[in-house]
Design a protein around this motif. Structure first.
Motif, PDB file in Angstrom:
ATOM      1  N   THR A  55     -41.594  43.261  15.267  1.00 25.36           N
ATOM      2  CA  THR A  55     -42.598  42.555  14.475  1.00 25.36           C
ATOM      3  C   THR A  55     -42.714  43.243  13.113  1.00 25.36           C
ATOM      4  O   THR A  55     -42.387  44.421  12.968  1.00 25.36           O
ATOM      5  N   LEU A 111     -49.397  37.547  14.197  1.00 29.49           N
ATOM      6  CA  LEU A 111     -50.064  38.335  15.234  1.00 29.49           C
ATOM      7  C   LEU A 111     -51.505  37.905  15.462  1.00 29.49           C
ATOM      8  O   LEU A 111     -52.066  38.141  16.538  1.00 29.49           O
ATOM      9  N   ARG A 114     -53.013  34.637  18.605  1.00 31.24           N
ATOM     10  CA  ARG A 114     -52.666  35.185  19.913  1.00 31.24           C
ATOM     11  C   ARG A 114     -52.324  34.105  20.930  1.00 31.24           C
ATOM     12  O   ARG A 114     -51.606  34.370  21.900  1.00 31.24           O
ATOM     13  N   HIS A 117     -48.529  33.713  21.499  1.00 28.31           N
ATOM     14  CA  HIS A 117     -47.688  34.851  21.882  1.00 28.31           C
ATOM     15  C   HIS A 117     -46.903  34.610  23.165  1.00 28.31           C
ATOM     16  O   HIS A 117     -45.784  35.101  23.319  1.00 28.31           O
ATOM     17  N   LEU A 134     -39.490  46.344  22.644  1.00 25.74           N
ATOM     18  CA  LEU A 134     -40.434  45.711  21.728  1.00 25.74           C
ATOM     19  C   LEU A 134     -40.923  46.759  20.753  1.00 25.74           C
ATOM     20  O   LEU A 134     -41.408  47.816  21.174  1.00 25.74           O
ATOM     21  N   ASN A 136     -43.698  47.169  18.100  1.00 23.87           N
ATOM     22  CA  ASN A 136     -44.922  46.668  17.460  1.00 23.87           C
ATOM     23  C   ASN A 136     -45.068  47.328  16.101  1.00 23.87           C
ATOM     24  O   ASN A 136     -45.582  48.444  15.979  1.00 23.87           O
ATOM     25  N   ASN A 137     -44.619  46.634  15.072  1.00 21.74           N
ATOM     26  CA  ASN A 137     -44.620  47.220  13.733  1.00 21.74           C
ATOM     27  C   ASN A 137     -45.494  46.457  12.746  1.00 21.74           C
ATOM     28  O   ASN A 137     -45.816  46.966  11.681  1.00 21.74           O
ATOM     29  N   SER A 165     -51.118  43.423  18.422  1.00 25.66           N
ATOM     30  CA  SER A 165     -50.071  44.170  19.126  1.00 25.66           C
ATOM     31  C   SER A 165     -50.345  44.235  20.624  1.00 25.66           C
ATOM     32  O   SER A 165     -49.420  44.148  21.443  1.00 25.66           O
ATOM     33  N   LEU A 168     -49.370  40.769  22.263  1.00 23.86           N
ATOM     34  CA  LEU A 168     -47.933  40.584  22.408  1.00 23.86           C
ATOM     35  C   LEU A 168     -47.369  41.521  23.475  1.00 23.86           C
ATOM     36  O   LEU A 168     -46.503  41.138  24.268  1.00 23.86           O
ATOM     37  N   THR A 169     -47.873  42.750  23.502  1.00 23.66           N
ATOM     38  CA  THR A 169     -47.422  43.720  24.496  1.00 23.66           C
ATOM     39  C   THR A 169     -47.658  43.209  25.910  1.00 23.66           C
ATOM     40  O   THR A 169     -46.814  43.380  26.793  1.00 23.66           O
ATOM     41  N   ILE A 184     -41.566  49.930  25.096  1.00 25.52           N
ATOM     42  CA  ILE A 184     -42.542  49.352  24.173  1.00 25.52           C
ATOM     43  C   ILE A 184     -42.920  50.450  23.187  1.00 25.52           C
ATOM     44  O   ILE A 184     -43.537  51.446  23.554  1.00 25.52           O
ATOM     45  N   THR A 186     -44.671  51.441  19.501  1.00 34.60           N
ATOM     46  CA  THR A 186     -45.704  50.974  18.580  1.00 34.60           C
ATOM     47  C   THR A 186     -45.783  51.913  17.385  1.00 34.60           C
ATOM     48  O   THR A 186     -45.930  53.130  17.553  1.00 34.60           O
TER      49      THR A 186
END
Length: 338
Positions: A55, A111, A114, A117, A134, A136-137, A165, A168-169, A184, A186
């Motif tokens: 992301t 993001l 939601r 997602h 994944l 998460n950026n 984040s 999506l996680t 995962i 982040t």
């Protein structure tokens, strides 16, 4: 004889400590991560053909992650709001690698939305059949004093940086639990561990991410092949400052300032890939003296508070005077009004 032996031992200890001090002075990451980068599994072995969903892939760290992951043969899902920028990144990924068009999915994603997602996650699985990593950026920074800032700004930061984040996680993690494997990762920040003036809301959102993913990691002890990794960069050259929240939700930064003193995005991402390849659970990435702050806050918080207050006061004073808040720490600042 005993005196000679003791002298030799003391000399060896002194040399060892001196070498470690020199290593720390030139270090730009914590020793665990540097060790992984030096002798650990190479990204080309660990990440080749893995499906990596990024992301915030349209600029900054996310964009550079796409390029370096493409170069080692990872299959990519590129997400952000700006679809045209994602296609630009995709074209460059294809130029830099032997990947084919089917290996890179452009998947626009907000993001904040939601409710979308789940379907976005399903789209990735339909394309590739799996999600291995994944990242998460996605998120925004902040440059404003709390006393002058609308509360809606804090709501926006938490909704985007934290809840976006987390949402999506949750969808991706369900898939990884079924497979019993995955990473995962982040992107947090040094301010996820250390408070920083002018970034109270940003820091709060990153502290929330730290607390959430540290807690989630312990919930997944029955799934040892699922790694929860938090990435904590210090100052890095990127466009995140350009899009930072200010005192009002819709008010943009007037001047992002000079970022030439910050770590290069390329070096930051090389270290991130080393950490992902070796499943490092927390990565501290920063040039000195910022790396020192990680260690001070971890081991000597009283001293850390003293130093943080000194630099924090200077940062606030420069901001109020119209000077660049970041570059004014260690070099003579250039007045923006001139």
């Amino acid at each position: 004889m005993e005196v000679c032996v003791c002298s030799v031992l003391l000399l060896c200890v002194g040399i060892y400590l001196t070498l470690q001090l020199l290593r720390f002075i030139i270090a730009d990451a914590d020793f665990t991560l540097l060790w992984a980068a030096a002798v650990g599994t190479r990204p080309g072995m660990a990440l080749k053909q893995k499906v990596v969903w990024i992301t915030g892939a349209s600029s900054g760290i996310g964009e550079e992650l796409a390029y370096q992951l493409a170069a080692v043969g990872a299959r990519l899902v590129l997400s952000a709001r700006r679809e045209n920028e994602l296609h630009r990144v995709r074209r460059k990924c294809l130029e830099l690698s032997s990947l084919e068009e089917k290996d890179i999915l452009v998947l626009p994603l907000d993001l904040l939305e939601r409710s979308t997602h789940r379907e976005k996650t399903d789209a990735v699985l339909q394309q590739f059949g799996q999600i291995d990593v994944l990242v998460n950026n996605g998120g925004r920074s902040q440059r404003s004093l709390f006393i002058d800032t609308d509360i809606d700004v804090y709501g926006g930061l938490m909704e985007l940086n934290f809840l976006g984040s987390v949402s999506l996680t949750q969808h991706v993690l369900r898939h990884m639990i079924c497979r019993g494997d995955g990473i995962i990762a982040t992107v947090s920040s040094i301010v996820g561990l250390v408070g920083a003036p002018l970034s109270t809301g940003y820091s709060a959102s990153k502290h929330a991410l730290q607390g959430f993913f540290n807690s989630l990691r312990t919930e997944l002890t029955d799934y040892p092949n699922i790694t929860i990794s938090t990435i904590c960069p210090g100052p890095v050259m990127s466009q995140i400052v350009n899009n930072a929240f200010t005192e009002q939700v819709n008010k943009l930064m007037s001047d992002a300032g000079d970022q030439s003193h910050k770590m290069s995005t390329e070096r930051c991402v090389r270290l991130i890939l080393a950490g992902l390849s070796n499943r490092v659970k927390e990565m501290w990435i920063a040039q000195q003296p910022f790396l020192l702050f990680f260690y001070l806050w971890q081991y000597t918080p009283t001293l850390a508070w003293y130093i943080t207050n000194l630099f924090g006061r200077k940062r606030v004073q420069n901001f109020k005077a119209g000077l660049d808040a970041d570059t004014a720490y260690f070099i003579k600042p250039k007045d923006k009004t001139k």
